[in-house]
Design an enzyme around this catalytic site. Structure first.
Site, short mmCIF file in Angstrom:
data_model
loop_
_atom_site.label_atom_id
_atom_site.label_comp_id
_atom_site.label_asym_id
_atom_site.label_seq_id
_atom_site.Cartn_x
_atom_site.Cartn_y
_atom_site.Cartn_z
N ARG A 1 0.86 -1.18 0.00
CA ARG A 1 0.00 0.00 0.00
C ARG A 1 0.89 1.22 0.00
O ARG A 1 2.11 1.13 0.16
CB ARG A 1 -1.00 0.02 1.17
CG ARG A 1 -0.67 -0.75 2.40
CD ARG A 1 0.41 -0.18 3.25
NE ARG A 1 0.18 1.21 3.56
CZ ARG A 1 1.12 2.10 3.70
NH1 ARG A 1 2.38 1.77 3.56
NH2 ARG A 1 0.82 3.35 3.98
N GLY A 2 0.30 2.38 -0.23
CA GLY A 2 1.06 3.60 -0.47
C GLY A 2 1.13 3.84 -1.96
O GLY A 2 1.46 2.94 -2.74
N ASP B 1 -2.03 10.67 -1.72
CA ASP B 1 -2.34 9.72 -2.79
C ASP B 1 -2.69 10.42 -4.09
O ASP B 1 -2.64 9.80 -5.15
CB ASP B 1 -3.52 8.83 -2.36
CG ASP B 1 -3.10 7.85 -1.28
OD1 ASP B 1 -2.76 6.72 -1.62
OD2 ASP B 1 -3.11 8.23 -0.10
N LYS C 1 -4.89 10.02 3.43
CA LYS C 1 -5.61 9.16 4.37
C LYS C 1 -6.58 9.95 5.23
O LYS C 1 -6.27 11.06 5.68
CB LYS C 1 -4.60 8.42 5.25
CG LYS C 1 -5.24 7.44 6.22
CD LYS C 1 -5.89 6.29 5.50
CE LYS C 1 -6.49 5.29 6.49
NZ LYS C 1 -7.14 4.17 5.80
#
Length: 368
Positions: A53-54, A243, A254
């Site tokens: 993730r990321g 993101d 987030k």
């Protein structure tokens, strides 16, 4: 970066020259496990399940997923199928689409026998480019920390971060953490307030794990503590990742990032966003209206996993049966709340003019 003195990346090509390994982030912080990806379906599952993730790491994983797909079948149909499978895994992170578009535009004109080799070469290049970009972010962000350290004449610099924008979210170094790691290696007294980042606890589980194993002083805090710390002068600056950043400088990150930005603005704390240029989406203007916000499964909120006193890993329910749950994965911080964008080409104002001037090739591509 290092885990107990040994260098690791978050994803790498195995010595066999074709299979791909990645750190299984679902198992952290209690177990350090490496997962081996051997086909495109495995890469897609790794992204969808948040084994990786990321935003930058998702892009690199997708690129390797395309390479794995071409190894199995290099036809036009397989190329299109792999693209559609991978792009459907996560809707918010723009790096996913960027990496897949890079791969498809490279591979489509090539004859099928040449596609596998070309795909692996480009996937490796995307990974190396990410590392170089993050080092650039680190250098520019380091100047901010150095200036605060000089003003505090030796007292520690307190950085607040949210979620995980460390090396585990990229191929190496991280985005928000790159300046912190550089400052630490230079001997600057730096300390990180680590938001736990409910509901998946990426701060408590991942950021704290990587900072701790690299030796960076840090303290894990509940998500709602940041405002209190800022009111009492205990935060010198906030650095978060993202993101997706719009052409006008709005930042999607987030869930909970917006609230930290509001608290920082109210208390005069500089609020910076560290981002690699592939995270800029010049096709989007208004982040609140145009960026799709992923809504994730209720179990992320209703359940928590941890280690018991006798060493077992257990998952327990913390929400009453029958209570509805909403789980929005991201929020958007308006550009007006962002002090600056830390990019590989410098610290920029969060506005269209600054982004376009720094990345003219990206604006030209978006206009085509």
């Amino acid at each position: 970066m290092k885990v107990d003195g040994k260098h690791f990346r978050s994803i790498w090509l195995e010595p066999d020259g074709w299979s791909v390994s990645a750190i299984d982030q679902r198992r952290l912080p209690h177990d350090f496990v490496v997962a081996r990806l051997t086909d495109c379906d495995a890469a897609a599952h790794a992204i969808r399940s948040m084994l990786v993730r990321g935003a930058p790491l998702i892009g690199a994983t997708a690129a390797y997923g395309m390479a794995l797909a071409m190894r199995a079948d290099a036809s036009d149909a397989a190329l299109d199928q792999a693209y559609e499978l991978l792009i459907a895994t996560r809707p918010t992170a723009i790096n996913l689409r960027w990496a897949l578009d890079e791969m498809r535009s490279l591979l489509r004109p090539l004859p099928p026998p040449q596609r596998t080799s070309a795909a692996y070469i480009r996937a490796a290049a995307i990974s190396e480019e990410d590392i170089a970009i993050n080092k650039g972010i680190g250098r520019h962000g380091l100047a901010l920390i150095e200036a605060i350290a000089a003003a505090k004449t030796g007292e520690r610099v307190n950085v607040l971060t949210h979620c995980n924008a460390g090396w585990l979210a990229t191929v190496d170094w991280g985005t928000a953490t790159a300046p912190i790691y550089l400052a630490h290696e230079l001997g600057i007294a730096v300390h990180v307030w680590v938001d736990e980042t409910r509901p998946r606890n990426q701060g408590a589980s991942l950021t704290a794990w990587e900072l701790g194993h690299h030796g960076v002083p840090h303290t894990v805090i509940p998500d709602n503590t940041g405002g209190h710390l800022m009111q009492h002068g205990m935060v010198d600056l906030a650095i978060v990742g993202t993101d997706r950043v719009t052409a006008d400088g709005d930042v999607c990150n987030k869930i909970g990032t917006y609230l930290k930005a509001l608290a920082a603005h109210d208390n005069g704390v500089p609020f910076y966003v560290a981002l690699p240029s592939p995270t800029i989406d010049f096709s989007v203007d208004d982040g609140i209206r145009e960026i799709p916000i992923e809504q994730r499964g209720a179990e992320e909120v209703t359940h928590m996993t941890g280690r018991t006193a006798d060493g077992r890993i257990e998952t327990v329910r913390i929400v009453p049966d029958g209570s509805p749950v909403a789980n929005y994965g991201f929020d958007v911080t308006p550009a007006r709340l962002v002090t600056g964008l830390i990019t590989e080409r410098g610290v920029l104002k969060a506005d269209r003019a600054a982004l376009a001037a720094a990345f003219p090739e990206r604006t030209a591509a978006a206009a085509e």
